[in-house]
Write an enzyme that holds these catalytic residues in place. Structure first.
Site, PDB file in Angstrom:
ATOM      1  N   MET A 133      23.777  -4.279  23.402  1.00 48.94           N
ATOM      2  CA  MET A 133      23.132  -5.567  23.120  1.00 48.94           C
ATOM      3  C   MET A 133      23.626  -6.128  21.790  1.00 48.94           C
ATOM      4  SD  MET A 133      20.508  -6.810  20.980  1.00 48.94           S
ATOM      5  CE  MET A 133      18.846  -6.151  20.780  1.00 48.94           C
ATOM      6  N   ASP A 182      12.045  -3.783  23.131  1.00 54.70           N
ATOM      7  CA  ASP A 182      12.038  -3.356  21.727  1.00 54.70           C
ATOM      8  C   ASP A 182      10.817  -2.472  21.487  1.00 54.70           C
ATOM      9  OD1 ASP A 182      14.351  -4.700  21.173  1.00 54.70           O
ATOM     10  OD2 ASP A 182      13.460  -6.109  19.730  1.00 54.70           O
ATOM     11  N   GLU A 221       8.636  -6.970  22.610  1.00 53.76           N
ATOM     12  CA  GLU A 221       8.535  -5.978  21.524  1.00 53.76           C
ATOM     13  C   GLU A 221       7.083  -5.571  21.344  1.00 53.76           C
ATOM     14  OE1 GLU A 221      10.740  -6.368  17.824  1.00 53.76           O
ATOM     15  OE2 GLU A 221       8.917  -5.874  16.701  1.00 53.76           O
ATOM     16  N   HIS A 228      23.157  -7.911  14.908  1.00 58.64           N
ATOM     17  CA  HIS A 228      23.298  -9.356  14.699  1.00 58.64           C
ATOM     18  C   HIS A 228      24.714  -9.581  14.193  1.00 58.64           C
ATOM     19  CE1 HIS A 228      18.981  -8.663  13.907  1.00 58.64           C
ATOM     20  NE2 HIS A 228      18.803  -9.850  14.419  1.00 58.64           N
ATOM     21  N   GLU A 263      13.173 -13.018  23.100  1.00 54.48           N
ATOM     22  CA  GLU A 263      12.215 -12.106  22.459  1.00 54.48           C
ATOM     23  C   GLU A 263      11.087 -12.895  21.806  1.00 54.48           C
ATOM     24  OE1 GLU A 263      13.874  -9.189  19.804  1.00 54.48           O
ATOM     25  OE2 GLU A 263      11.950  -8.868  18.826  1.00 54.48           O
ATOM     26  N   ASP A 289       6.651  -3.006  12.310  1.00 50.87           N
ATOM     27  CA  ASP A 289       7.859  -2.345  12.831  1.00 50.87           C
ATOM     28  C   ASP A 289       7.861  -0.839  12.555  1.00 50.87           C
ATOM     29  OD1 ASP A 289       8.930  -4.682  13.885  1.00 50.87           O
ATOM     30  OD2 ASP A 289      10.107  -5.150  12.102  1.00 50.87           O
ATOM     31  N   ASP A 342      13.316  -1.001  17.768  1.00 52.26           N
ATOM     32  CA  ASP A 342      13.423  -2.059  16.765  1.00 52.26           C
ATOM     33  C   ASP A 342      12.370  -1.799  15.702  1.00 52.26           C
ATOM     34  OD1 ASP A 342      14.056  -4.206  15.316  1.00 52.26           O
ATOM     35  OD2 ASP A 342      13.257  -5.703  16.687  1.00 52.26           O
ATOM     36  N   HIS A 392       5.120  -7.251  18.541  1.00 47.81           N
ATOM     37  CA  HIS A 392       4.905  -8.693  18.620  1.00 47.81           C
ATOM     38  C   HIS A 392       3.723  -9.049  19.517  1.00 47.81           C
ATOM     39  CE1 HIS A 392       9.372  -9.351  17.367  1.00 47.81           C
ATOM     40  NE2 HIS A 392       8.667  -8.676  16.473  1.00 47.81           N
ATOM     41  N   ASP A 424      24.994  -8.596  10.665  1.00 43.99           N
ATOM     42  CA  ASP A 424      24.807  -7.180  10.299  1.00 43.99           C
ATOM     43  C   ASP A 424      26.182  -6.536  10.210  1.00 43.99           C
ATOM     44  OD1 ASP A 424      22.093  -7.561  10.711  1.00 43.99           O
ATOM     45  OD2 ASP A 424      22.098  -6.622  12.695  1.00 43.99           O
ATOM     46  N   LYS A 481       7.548 -13.785  19.786  1.00 52.85           N
ATOM     47  CA  LYS A 481       6.759 -13.308  18.642  1.00 52.85           C
ATOM     48  C   LYS A 481       5.809 -14.436  18.251  1.00 52.85           C
ATOM     49  CE  LYS A 481       7.266 -11.081  14.137  1.00 52.85           C
ATOM     50  NZ  LYS A 481       8.156 -10.716  13.030  1.00 52.85           N
ATOM     51  N   ASP A 488       3.884  -7.846  10.305  1.00 56.36           N
ATOM     52  CA  ASP A 488       4.835  -7.268  11.266  1.00 56.36           C
ATOM     53  C   ASP A 488       5.336  -5.929  10.715  1.00 56.36           C
ATOM     54  OD1 ASP A 488       6.815  -6.823  13.115  1.00 56.36           O
ATOM     55  OD2 ASP A 488       8.167  -8.341  12.336  1.00 56.36           O
TER      56      ASP A 488
HETATM   57  C1  GLT Z   1      14.245  -8.981  13.334  1.00 52.05           C
HETATM   58  C2  GLT Z   1      13.021  -9.063  14.201  1.00 52.05           C
HETATM   59  C3  GLT Z   1      13.182  -8.350  15.465  1.00 52.05           C
HETATM   60  C4  GLT Z   1      14.253  -8.912  16.358  1.00 52.05           C
HETATM   61  C5  GLT Z   1      15.590  -8.795  15.813  1.00 52.05           C
HETATM   62  C6  GLT Z   1      16.569  -9.546  16.693  1.00 52.05           C
HETATM   63  S1  GLT Z   1      15.731  -9.100  14.151  1.00 52.05           S
HETATM   64  O1  GLT Z   1      14.263  -7.780  12.639  1.00 52.05           O
HETATM   65  O2  GLT Z   1      11.888  -8.563  13.494  1.00 52.05           O
HETATM   66  O3  GLT Z   1      11.997  -8.222  16.178  1.00 52.05           O
HETATM   67  O4  GLT Z   1      14.286  -8.121  17.518  1.00 52.05           O
HETATM   68  O5  GLT Z   1      16.960 -10.758  16.183  1.00 52.05           O
HETATM   69 MN    MN Z   2      12.529  -7.031  17.979  1.00 51.46          MN
HETATM   70 MN    MN Z   3       9.217  -6.859  14.888  1.00 50.49          MN
END
Ligand code: GLT
Ligand code: MN
Ligand code: MN
Length: 384
Positions: free
Chosen positions: A89, A246, A218, A55, A182, A258, A288, A221, A58, A184, A256
């Site tokens: 990206m 992702d 993702e 980002h 993306e 991750d 991700d 998500h 970042d 979610k 969430d």
């Molecule tokens: C954030 C989110 C991710 C996205 C990122 C891109 S940032 O951490 O949870 O799923 O991919 O903005």
């Molecule tokens: Mn993501």
């Molecule tokens: Mn996520």
């Protein structure tokens, strides 16, 4: 047997925000000291990754002066050159700053919407300067807690206007850049617009330049939405819209998470990797995800290595599956018969209407999916 060592051709990438995650959560303070983008590039290169994504903030703090920005970018690029890492990206942070508390492109305040475009154009310039060819839009704050706040149809229009504006900007600049939305369903907002891959794909077809825009699905998500991730990915792929992906993992019904790729749903991860490899997906495999909050930076490195290693192990399992005689005999049995689609003509339709079918025979045929699934499980468990 492969050594499961990542190669550049695997196109494994991580975000600065993933291995740089310091373990803050809604209930607890950070547990790891922040490390700089340059240190992250070295950590990832050490672990065997091919690329790093970011980002805008970042890399460059939101309040950096132009001189500071230039210095940071110089240092970062030097680290890329030194390690051979690439930036495939980039994206914009449109969710951390309090200015975006009500969203960015869909915020009710027109000044916030304008600021979001301003910030994104600058972030696009930064991404392109570092070599990015894909630009992701994750609308983390584009949503509501109450539908009293916003008409969702109006929000969709605002989202479309913003993406159209930014497509025109990229075209005008002559950038070689594609956008990936993306989806979610929720978190951090109560409900987020363009909640799933399906919503995003439908939205893309309403844009001025739909060919410039695809999706960045993702794992976590779609799983949070209770959906089959592979099905969304496959539909996007079939439409030529899988611009990025992702990878991570997630327990259904939780926050969430991750998690490290393949940490939870091994079988789903297997079919995902098998699909990507079978169809020849050639984009980055972006992890991700982030390490558990319990970890030190040793654990972070183990986490990054684990994501890539699990992908490569599953890729090897997919190869075994495709070469396994018993499995392939069942696959052939399942797909027996003339599979050519019936093309329409007045005559073929008439002929089909007149054809006699043995309905009882059709209904009497069992499918050997139990056997096939069990063989898959046994292959994954390592006894085949
Ligand atoms: C954030 C989110 C991710 C996205 C990122 C891109 S940032 O951490 O949870 O799923 O991919 O903005
Ligand atoms: Mn993501
Ligand atoms: Mn996520």
């Amino acid at each position: 047997m492969s050594s499961y060592t990542p190669a550049p051709s695997d196109k494994f990438t991580f975000g600065l925000w993933t291995v740089g995650n310091i373990g803050r959560d809604p209930f607890g303070e950070p547990v790891r000291k922040p490390i700089s983008p340059v240190e992250i590039v070295h950590l990832l290169a050490d672990a065997g990754a091919w690329g790093v994504n970011f980002h805008d903030n970042d890399l460059v703090p939101i309040d950096a002066s132009p001189a500071q920005r230039d210095q940071i970018v110089r240092d970062f690029k030097a680290a890329l050159t030194e390690t051979g890492m690439v930036v495939p990206m980039a994206t914009t942070n449109l969710f951390s700053d309090p200015a975006f508390r009500d969203g960015a492109f869909t915020a009710n305040d027109p000044q916030v919407r304008a600021y979001a475009l301003h910030k994104t154009m600058r972030a696009i310039d930064l991404g392109v300067e570092c070599g990015a060819s894909t630009y992701v839009f994750w609308g983390g704050r584009e949503g509501v807690e109450t539908d009293a706040a916003k008409n969702p149809a109006e929000a969709t229009k605002r989202f479309r206007e913003a993406i159209n504006f930014l497509c025109s900007y990229v075209q005008d600049q002559g950038y070689d850049l594609r956008f990936a939305l993306e989806p979610k369903p929720n978190e951090p907002r109560g409900d987020i617009y363009l909640a799933t891959v399906g919503h995003a794909l439908a939205f893309i077809s309403t844009l001025d330049s739909p060919e410039m825009v695809g999706v960045n699905p993702e794992v976590a998500h779609e799983t949070m939405a209770g959906l089959n991730f592979l099905h969304g990915v496959a539909q996007a792929w079939e439409m030529g819209k899988l611009f990025h992906i992702d990878l991570n993992d997630q327990v259904v019904g939780r926050y969430d998470q991750d998690f490290r790729f393949a940490a939870v749903n091994l079988k789903s991860a297997f079919f995902l990797v098998k699909f990507l490899e079978d169809v020849g997906y050639n984009g980055p495999r972006h992890f991700d995800a982030h390490a558990y909050r319990t970890e030190s930076y040793d654990g972070v490195k183990a986490f990054a290595r684990g994501c890539m290693r699990s992908y490569l192990i599953l890729k090897e399992k997919a190869r075994q599956w495709n070469a396994d005689p018993a499995i392939q005999a069942l696959v052939a049995e399942i797909n027996a018969g003339d599979q050519t689609p019936i093309t329409y003509s007045k005559e073929s339709a008439e002929a089909l209407k007149e054809r006699d079918f043995d309905r009882a025979a059709l209904g009497a045929r069992g499918m050997p999916y139990e056997q096939l699934d069990q063989l898959t499980v046994e292959l994954l468990l390592g006894v085949r």
